[in-house]
Structures are given as C-alpha cells and as structure tokens.
Design an enzyme around this catalytic site. Structure first.
Site, PDB file in Angstrom:
ATOM      1  N   TYR A   8      -1.027   3.861  -2.932  1.00  9.63           N
ATOM      2  CA  TYR A   8       0.437   3.904  -3.061  1.00  9.63           C
ATOM      3  C   TYR A   8       0.812   3.709  -4.541  1.00  9.63           C
ATOM      4  O   TYR A   8       0.004   3.193  -5.320  1.00  9.63           O
ATOM      5  CB  TYR A   8       1.031   2.810  -2.170  1.00  9.63           C
ATOM      6  CG  TYR A   8       2.521   2.872  -1.990  1.00  9.63           C
ATOM      7  CD1 TYR A   8       3.105   3.904  -1.270  1.00  9.63           C
ATOM      8  CD2 TYR A   8       3.348   1.907  -2.554  1.00  9.63           C
ATOM      9  CE1 TYR A   8       4.479   3.974  -1.104  1.00  9.63           C
ATOM     10  CE2 TYR A   8       4.729   1.961  -2.395  1.00  9.63           C
ATOM     11  CZ  TYR A   8       5.289   3.007  -1.677  1.00  9.63           C
ATOM     12  OH  TYR A   8       6.648   3.080  -1.524  1.00  9.63           O
ATOM     13  N   ASN A  19       2.262   1.626  -6.382  1.00 12.74           N
ATOM     14  CA  ASN A  19       2.141   0.326  -7.060  1.00 12.74           C
ATOM     15  C   ASN A  19       0.703  -0.183  -7.105  1.00 12.74           C
ATOM     16  O   ASN A  19       0.460  -1.279  -7.624  1.00 12.74           O
ATOM     17  CB  ASN A  19       3.036  -0.721  -6.398  1.00 12.74           C
ATOM     18  CG  ASN A  19       2.649  -1.008  -4.950  1.00 12.74           C
ATOM     19  OD1 ASN A  19       1.884  -0.262  -4.334  1.00 12.74           O
ATOM     20  ND2 ASN A  19       3.179  -2.082  -4.403  1.00 12.74           N
ATOM     21  N   LYS A  20      -0.256   0.603  -6.595  1.00 18.53           N
ATOM     22  CA  LYS A  20      -1.643   0.146  -6.543  1.00 18.53           C
ATOM     23  C   LYS A  20      -2.348   0.328  -7.885  1.00 18.53           C
ATOM     24  O   LYS A  20      -1.829   0.960  -8.808  1.00 18.53           O
ATOM     25  CB  LYS A  20      -2.401   0.898  -5.443  1.00 18.53           C
ATOM     26  CG  LYS A  20      -1.853   0.654  -4.033  1.00 18.53           C
ATOM     27  CD  LYS A  20      -2.139  -0.757  -3.551  1.00 18.53           C
ATOM     28  CE  LYS A  20      -1.519  -1.059  -2.197  1.00 18.53           C
ATOM     29  NZ  LYS A  20      -2.026  -0.230  -1.109  1.00 18.53           N
ATOM     30  N   GLN A  21      -3.565  -0.205  -7.968  1.00 16.15           N
ATOM     31  CA  GLN A  21      -4.336  -0.115  -9.210  1.00 16.15           C
ATOM     32  C   GLN A  21      -4.565   1.328  -9.620  1.00 16.15           C
ATOM     33  O   GLN A  21      -4.595   1.655 -10.810  1.00 16.15           O
ATOM     34  CB  GLN A  21      -5.681  -0.831  -9.041  1.00 16.15           C
ATOM     35  CG  GLN A  21      -5.572  -2.336  -8.845  1.00 16.15           C
ATOM     36  CD  GLN A  21      -5.442  -2.744  -7.399  1.00 16.15           C
ATOM     37  OE1 GLN A  21      -5.048  -1.951  -6.535  1.00 16.15           O
ATOM     38  NE2 GLN A  21      -5.773  -3.991  -7.081  1.00 16.15           N
TER      39      GLN A  21
END
Length: 373
Positions: free
Chosen positions: A182, A184-186
């Site tokens: 998603y 906002n993930k790394q």
C-alpha cells in the site's frame, strides 16, 4: 472547515525511475501476466531470503490464499492478534474460520506466546502471527507452540519488509507469509502484495489460485481448481522494481526519521515512544506510533494536531472491538486488556522517508502543546 495539512501522515517516495519503468511496460503492450512480474518476484525473493514468491493484488489477498490452502472448515478456530489491521482476521473468516484473539505483549504489541498457548482448544487449527508496525513477532516461540499442537502458522508480515528476526530477514525463516505494498508501506506498488513460501508445491498452487485456478500448461482456458482473481499487473511490478532499487535508501531514511523523533520526544511528558529494537528484533520502520499517557484524551490530541495542520492517525483500533466483530461474535471489552489499553492510547505521527527534520520539530512541538492543553 478542514485545515489543510502542513504535514501529511504519509507520502510515497516516487520519482522518475518509477515513471521510466512504467512507460516501458505501457509501450510494450504487455500489461499483465508478463515478464516484469517475474522479475519483481525474483528481486523480492532475493531481498527477503525466500525461495518462492508469488505477486498478488494485495497483502490481504496473499493471506487469504494461504488460509484457503490451510483447508479451514466452518467453526475452525484460528488464533491471531487483536492489535492489527482487520485483514489479519478477515483472511480466515472468509474461509469459515472463527477468530480467537490472544492478548499482546505490552511493549512490542505483538502476540504474547503465553496468551496464544492459553487460547488453544481442540477446535484450534492455526495461528496468524503479525509483525506489527514492522516489529518482528516472537516467531520461534510461536512456531514451537504451533508444532507442539499440530497447528499451521502464517506470518502476516505486511508491515515488515526489511525487518530482521535473529539476524535474518523476515521471510527467510521457513514460514509462509505475506508482504503488502500500500502507498504508506516501505515499498509501494499502489496496491499489491506478495506471498513468500519455502514450499515449491505450495508456490505452484498459489500461482494457480491467484489466476482463477488456471493450470500453467499450454492451454489457456484450463482451470483445475476454484481460484480467485488476485492477479498483480506488470505496471505495478514496474513501480515495485524501481522501489526495490532504492529500498535500502528508503529504509535508511525511515530509520533516520525515527531516530530524529526519538531525540525530539525526549522529555516530552505524556508521550511514550515506540519500543526499542534488541539483539533479536530489528524493526523495519513502517509507521511511527507513540502512546499517550493514561489520563490523556487521545482523540482530543488528534483534534489539536489537526487544527495545526498536522495529520496524525488513530493507529489502530482493537480488531475484536470493531462493530462487525461485536455483532457477529459478541466480542466485548475486557477480552484482551493489554491490547485494549494500548489501542486506546496509540497515535501515529507523520512518517515517510522524505520527512524533513524541520517538519518533525513542528510536529513534536505541536504534540507537546496538544498533550499539555
């Protein structure tokens, strides 16, 4: 009137390389089921130390397929964490499983192995562990419990790409799991995820399941099992490859931003910073979640931050107290007291790789004022 955010909660780290690789895919005319997906899977496998990787439409889809393979029946119990995103439990509820929530460790917010052991009944079939906020769970202890009771175990590592447990990357420990991408993930691919497995037969079945149960022989419309439309696209894979090329840079930037928050929050009364790493647990910084002290009204703090143009988040409500969980299973307060206390006090601060030090200073000053108001 809503105040425009001066500091957003998250922001993807996207540049010209992502655009370049996406354009290559668009110009190729091969937008799905193509070679770029295979290359992305190979790169993930190399990074996490798993021999087999299957890209799917989301981390949730990956977890669902793993639970589907586990062969759950109606009423079978699966133990999982109340401190997580709802997908962790939904993935087996969709297969007819009943969620059993074990309480968490007060510091790590991951499953407490003793609570998991106590929750096992003769109806328990498996455990879905969670590496919450990128902090590795007690994988060895949970696996030993599972093996001792004849249970399967899956690792929901959707928030933990780049994390390490006992010196090895999450994904390399022999347990099947899923990572999510998603925004906002790394690493982001917009939407999407991967399943990691150490079992070649499982991998072959997963590739079939994600594409409507199709068999990968010479016949296109040849389906050998009931499957899902959980396909990944080459467009997403192109973004993912560009992201993986700078993964170490992004992880470093996230770690540096977390360290800056740690320094800035020293001496801020009413705020408890995240639990620190130790020799066995190396967190991959996904979000920066603090706890407000008991007696501090967390939602009021969020409102005061929003009034200053700072976007913070209620991270995360206890899963077993979500409305549909209460209505369907009769869950209520008091089931998991440690988790419920933590979830009533957690608050996510703005956090992403390119977060500027000056903005972090602004956030912490506003937080100091919001807590003391």
């Amino acid at each position: 009137m809503k105040t425009e955010s001066r500091v957003p909660l998250s922001r993807p780290y996207i540049g010209e390389r992502e655009e370049e690789l996406v354009l290559e895919v668009l110009r190729s005319g091969r937008l799905s089921l193509g070679p770029v997906i295979e290359r992305f899977e190979e790169l993930i496998a190399e990074r996490v130390g798993a021999p087999y990787v299957a890209a799917v439409s989301s981390g949730t889809a990956g977890l669902h397929m793993l639970c589907h393979l586990a062969g759950l029946g109606a009423g079978d119990e699966v133990i999982t964490s109340p401190v997580s995103f709802v997908a962790t439990a939904n993935c087996f509820i969709l297969e007819g499983g009943r969620p059993i929530f074990a309480d968490v460790d007060r510091q790590t917010l991951n499953l407490d192995p003793a609570a998991v052991e106590a929750a096992i009944t003769d109806r328990t079939k498996g455990i879905v562990a969670v590496d919450m906020f990128g902090y590795p769970c007690e994988l060895d202890e949970l696996r030993a419990i599972a093996e001792g009771h004849g249970l399967w175990i899956i690792d929901d590592s959707c928030e933990a790409l780049g994390a390490e447990y006992k010196g090895r990357p999450i994904g390399s420990h022999g347990i099947s799991g899923a990572f999510g991408f998603y925004p906002n993930k790394q690493v982001t691919t917009g939407e999407g995820g991967v399943i990691t497995t150490h079992d070649e037969e499982e991998w072959e079945i997963l590739k079939s399941l994600r594409n409507q149960g199709r068999s990968y022989d010479s016949r296109w419309f040849h389906h050998v099992r009931v499957g899902f439309n959980y396909r990944f696209t080459d467009i997403q894979a192109a973004v993912g490859i560009a992201q993986l090329e700078k993964l170490e840079e992004m992880l470093t930037m996230r770690s540096e931003a977390a360290a800056r928050y740690g320094k800035l929050l020293e001496g801020v009364e009413g705020i408890e910073p995240p639990y620190a790493d130790d020799a066995d647990h190396k967190r991959s910084w996904f979000v920066y979640v603090v706890k407000v002290a008991e007696g501090v009204e967390r939602d009021a703090v969020l409102d005061r931050l929003a009034a200053q143009g700072i976007e913070a988040g209620h991270y995360v409500p206890a899963v077993h107290l979500q409305p549909y969980m209460r209505e369907r299973y009769g869950f209520a307060e008091g089931m998991c007291p440690v988790a419920e206390d933590a979830c009533s006090r957690t608050l996510a601060l703005p956090f992403f790789p390119q977060l500027e030090a000056a903005d972090q200073e602004l956030v912490v000053q506003a937080l100091r004022e919001a807590v003391s108001a």
